[in-house]
Enzyme design. Structure first.
Site, mmCIF file in Angstrom:
data_model
loop_
_atom_site.group_PDB
_atom_site.id
_atom_site.type_symbol
_atom_site.label_atom_id
_atom_site.label_comp_id
_atom_site.label_asym_id
_atom_site.label_seq_id
_atom_site.Cartn_x
_atom_site.Cartn_y
_atom_site.Cartn_z
ATOM 1 C CE1 TYR A 1 -4.096 -2.867 5.322
ATOM 2 C CE2 TYR A 1 -3.403 -0.598 4.965
ATOM 3 C CZ TYR A 1 -3.842 -1.805 4.462
ATOM 4 O OH TYR A 1 -4.015 -1.964 3.099
ATOM 5 C CB SER B 1 -0.856 0.014 1.266
ATOM 6 O OG SER B 1 -1.465 1.277 1.449
HETATM 7 P P1 NDP Z 1 -10.898 -6.896 0.313
HETATM 8 O O1 NDP Z 1 -11.239 -6.761 1.752
HETATM 9 O O2 NDP Z 1 -11.856 -6.431 -0.719
HETATM 10 O O3 NDP Z 1 -10.513 -8.422 -0.017
HETATM 11 C C1 NDP Z 1 -9.552 -9.076 0.766
HETATM 12 C C2 NDP Z 1 -9.645 -10.555 0.516
HETATM 13 O O4 NDP Z 1 -8.659 -11.189 1.360
HETATM 14 C C3 NDP Z 1 -10.999 -11.134 0.907
HETATM 15 O O5 NDP Z 1 -11.377 -12.140 0.016
HETATM 16 C C4 NDP Z 1 -10.713 -11.689 2.293
HETATM 17 O O6 NDP Z 1 -11.570 -12.739 2.676
HETATM 18 C C5 NDP Z 1 -9.302 -12.189 2.120
HETATM 19 N N1 NDP Z 1 -8.681 -12.380 3.418
HETATM 20 C C6 NDP Z 1 -8.590 -11.464 4.408
HETATM 21 N N2 NDP Z 1 -8.057 -12.020 5.491
HETATM 22 C C7 NDP Z 1 -7.797 -13.313 5.186
HETATM 23 C C8 NDP Z 1 -7.276 -14.400 5.907
HETATM 24 N N3 NDP Z 1 -6.925 -14.296 7.185
HETATM 25 N N4 NDP Z 1 -7.148 -15.591 5.278
HETATM 26 C C9 NDP Z 1 -7.521 -15.742 3.999
HETATM 27 N N5 NDP Z 1 -8.044 -14.742 3.264
HETATM 28 C C10 NDP Z 1 -8.191 -13.546 3.857
HETATM 29 O O7 NDP Z 1 -9.495 -6.152 0.169
HETATM 30 P P2 NDP Z 1 -8.801 -5.438 -1.089
HETATM 31 O O8 NDP Z 1 -9.037 -6.203 -2.323
HETATM 32 O O9 NDP Z 1 -9.125 -4.007 -1.030
HETATM 33 O O10 NDP Z 1 -7.276 -5.583 -0.632
HETATM 34 C C11 NDP Z 1 -6.367 -6.471 -1.270
HETATM 35 C C12 NDP Z 1 -4.966 -6.013 -0.935
HETATM 36 O O11 NDP Z 1 -4.777 -4.672 -1.381
HETATM 37 C C13 NDP Z 1 -4.633 -6.009 0.555
HETATM 38 O O12 NDP Z 1 -3.318 -6.461 0.746
HETATM 39 C C14 NDP Z 1 -4.739 -4.537 0.935
HETATM 40 O O13 NDP Z 1 -3.953 -4.227 2.051
HETATM 41 C C15 NDP Z 1 -4.236 -3.890 -0.335
HETATM 42 N N6 NDP Z 1 -4.646 -2.502 -0.505
HETATM 43 C C16 NDP Z 1 -5.965 -2.174 -0.607
HETATM 44 C C17 NDP Z 1 -6.341 -0.843 -0.755
HETATM 45 C C18 NDP Z 1 -7.768 -0.408 -0.847
HETATM 46 O O14 NDP Z 1 -8.037 0.808 -0.766
HETATM 47 N N7 NDP Z 1 -8.720 -1.308 -1.048
HETATM 48 C C19 NDP Z 1 -5.332 0.244 -0.827
HETATM 49 C C20 NDP Z 1 -3.970 -0.232 -0.739
HETATM 50 C C21 NDP Z 1 -3.656 -1.547 -0.584
HETATM 51 P P3 NDP Z 1 -12.813 -12.441 3.721
HETATM 52 O O15 NDP Z 1 -13.615 -11.340 3.107
HETATM 53 O O16 NDP Z 1 -13.490 -13.738 3.762
HETATM 54 O O17 NDP Z 1 -12.142 -12.043 5.001
#
Ligand code: NDP
Length: 244
Positions: A149, A136
């Protein structure tokens, strides 16, 4: 962008929603065999319906033993996207042990664990590989209530470089993508009041956030041979924020 992943097998974590889900769809559309790893099984069921042939693994990546059981024998993987993360907001003075441990376990420790499993397999097979850590822009700038985070993402910058240094001699490249806000379920949690999104957008030189597709395109570039001489690096997908 012409990309060829034919014959390769990719593993994407956090594949149920958001950036991870669209990364799986893009790799699948390019003909790559994909293992989609996430926590909520209904997400994985709907993803495999949309992308026939995608393998799914349902596991909580914050649980080391469960992850070992689920992925320890995952088989050959050539491309890895460490994308799963959790965002739990607390001001620094209110940070709790539970939130600290949970966030570091999911966002950083699982990256170490899954990358070890995958990289050991690559080395045993004597094949090159590419690993992309989804970080990020908050690895580089501060935002309120994101102490824990942001710390996981800052540590990810160091981890990406260390992995690149130690795995490079085996022809395994390791890079990160560092997005600004992307419209997903996660960012909805962080944009806590209606005016915040508008005010924050105005601070970006391009006067916008990033789209999921923009992040996926950078991930695909870093996974592909189009970035063959890039390792230990990070692509900002930040609409110019860090330049402002
Ligand atoms: P979402 O919350 O939309 O999706 C995250 C996914 O990861 C979900 O499917 C979730 O499953 C899964 N997940 C979370 N925790 C676990 C776990 N313990 N084990 C297995 N699966 C898990 O997030 P984003 O798509 O927005 O984020 C993706 C990446 O991008 C992350 O690394 C985030 O830090 C990064 N990011 C996002 C930004 C944003 O603004 N969205 C900005 C900058 C970086 P479930 O829903 O079932 O928990």
């Amino acid at each position: 962008m012409w990309l060829n992943f034919s014959g390769g097998r990719a593993l994407v974590t956090g594949a149920g929603k958001g950036i991870g889900r669209d990364t799986v769809k893009a790799l699948h559309a390019l003909g790559t065999a994909v293992i989609a790893v996430s926590r909520t099984n209904t997400d994985l069921v709907s993803l495999s319906e949309q992308c026939p042939g995608v393998e799914t693994v349902c596991v909580d990546l914050g649980d080391w033993e469960a992850t070992e059981r689920a992925l320890g024998n995952v088989g050959p993987v050539d491309l890895l996207v460490n994308n799963a993360a959790t965002l739990l907001m607390q001001p620094f003075l209110e940070v709790t042990k539970d939130v600290f441990d949970r966030t570091f376990n999911v966002n950083l420790r699982s990256v170490v664990q899954v990358s070890q499993i995958v990289a050991r397999g690559m080395i045993q097979r004597g094949v090159p590989g590419s690993i992309v850590n989804v970080s990020s822009m908050v690895a580089h700038v501060t935002f309120p209530n994101l102490a824990v985070y942001s710390s996981t993402k800052g540590a990810m910058t160091a981890l990406t470089k260390i992995m690149a240094a130690e795995l490079g001699p085996y022809k395994i490249r390791v890079n990160s993508v560092n997005p600004t806000v992307v419209p997903t379920a996660m960012s909805q949690k962080a944009l806590t009041y209606p005016d915040l999104a508008r005010k924050l957008k105005e601070r970006h030189p391009l006067r916008k956030f990033a789209e999921v597709e923009d992040v996926v395109n950078s991930i695909l570039f870093l996974l592909s041979d189009r970035s063959a001489s890039t390792s230990g690096s990070g692509i900002l997908v930040d609409a110019g924020y860090l330049a402002s």
